[in-house]
Design a protein around this motif. Sequence first.
Motif, PDB file in Angstrom:
ATOM      1  N   ARG A  23       0.841  -1.128  -0.071  1.00 52.69           N
ATOM      2  CA  ARG A  23      -0.101  -0.071  -0.019  1.00 52.69           C
ATOM      3  C   ARG A  23       0.823   1.350  -0.280  1.00 52.69           C
ATOM      4  NH1 ARG A  23      -3.433  -1.309   5.227  1.00 52.69           N
ATOM      5  NH2 ARG A  23      -1.534  -2.069   5.771  1.00 52.69           N
ATOM      6  N   ARG A  58      -5.138   4.157   6.146  1.00 52.58           N
ATOM      7  CA  ARG A  58      -4.866   2.811   5.963  1.00 52.58           C
ATOM      8  C   ARG A  58      -5.741   2.532   4.664  1.00 52.58           C
ATOM      9  NH1 ARG A  58      -1.443   4.235   9.022  1.00 52.58           N
ATOM     10  NH2 ARG A  58      -0.688   3.113  10.895  1.00 52.58           N
ATOM     11  N   LEU A  95      -7.657   0.022   2.224  1.00 51.67           N
ATOM     12  CA  LEU A  95      -7.969  -1.465   2.300  1.00 51.67           C
ATOM     13  C   LEU A  95      -6.874  -2.370   1.366  1.00 51.67           C
ATOM     14  CD1 LEU A  95     -11.892  -0.886   2.496  1.00 51.67           C
ATOM     15  CD2 LEU A  95     -10.200  -1.283   4.617  1.00 51.67           C
ATOM     16  N   HIS A 108      -8.995  -9.356   0.357  1.00 56.09           N
ATOM     17  CA  HIS A 108      -8.817 -10.526   1.149  1.00 56.09           C
ATOM     18  C   HIS A 108      -9.083 -11.974   0.468  1.00 56.09           C
ATOM     19  CE1 HIS A 108      -9.391  -7.903   4.872  1.00 56.09           C
ATOM     20  NE2 HIS A 108     -10.584  -7.412   4.088  1.00 56.09           N
TER      21      HIS A 108
END
Length: 281
Positions: free
Chosen positions: A153, A271, A273, A276
């Motif tokens: 990220r 932060r 995302l 997943h």
Amino acid sequence: MPTAERAVADKRFQIPHRRCMMAEVETEVKGRSIVVTINRPQVHNCVDAETAQLLFEAVQSFRRDRDLDVLVLTGAGDVSFCSGADLKHVESLIARPGADESGPMGISRVTDLDKPTIAAVNGYCLAGGLELACWCDFRVASHNASFGNPARRWGVPLIDGGTQRLPRIVGLGNALYLIETGIVIDAAGALRMGLVQEVVPDGQALPRALELAEAIVEYPRVSVKNDRRAVYEGLSPPLAEGIRLEAEVHRSSLADPEMAERLRQYVAGQRPLLPHPPACP
């Protein structure tokens, strides 16, 4: 090694079962094995310049000590093995004297150690922490362990051997899946992928790693060392050459202004995302 020279080289590692506190790295000798613990649980055992230097010194002491045969690397507490580099102090980590030779995280570019190493992984094993775990010969993980490269990220590259060791351990597709997506997988997923070799109950990764170390030290050491050497030297291209390539290609990554901006966002608490992994069928 003569007695006097050995005493000067490193007195800390002469007495079995003696614990030695080295600020942010803790070492403990158990028979012919040594446990090296990243000791910054308050920040998920992330590595700053001081920690990196102490890790390097611990490995060098292990290398010199003829009475020590196996090193076990772990993190303090049950929450984190190592969450990676301390991104709030990344400049000093890279600028640490000797970082070009030993790696920003302290030991990742040490490729000529001739003794077995085991990672005992508890909790988060992320980014540079994943690279440290991959530096070890194999990994034992607790059920609560998780693995991945969420630093994707922030544009932080893998410059501690991750681009070279991960494909060798889990194969090309699995390595690029972890490296490119930033996905964090659990211990079961890591076991299926071959990233870890055993998954044990929470709190048992270190005891199990020490049990395996105890078995290894009882074998004839010359054949263990030579088998290990043949495995590593038989890989193509040589790991040391791949590590040098990784460092070279990422010089532009470290100079990228977008990475600097993403790190400012991290410090500010933003932060983004991450994707997943799917649930197990």
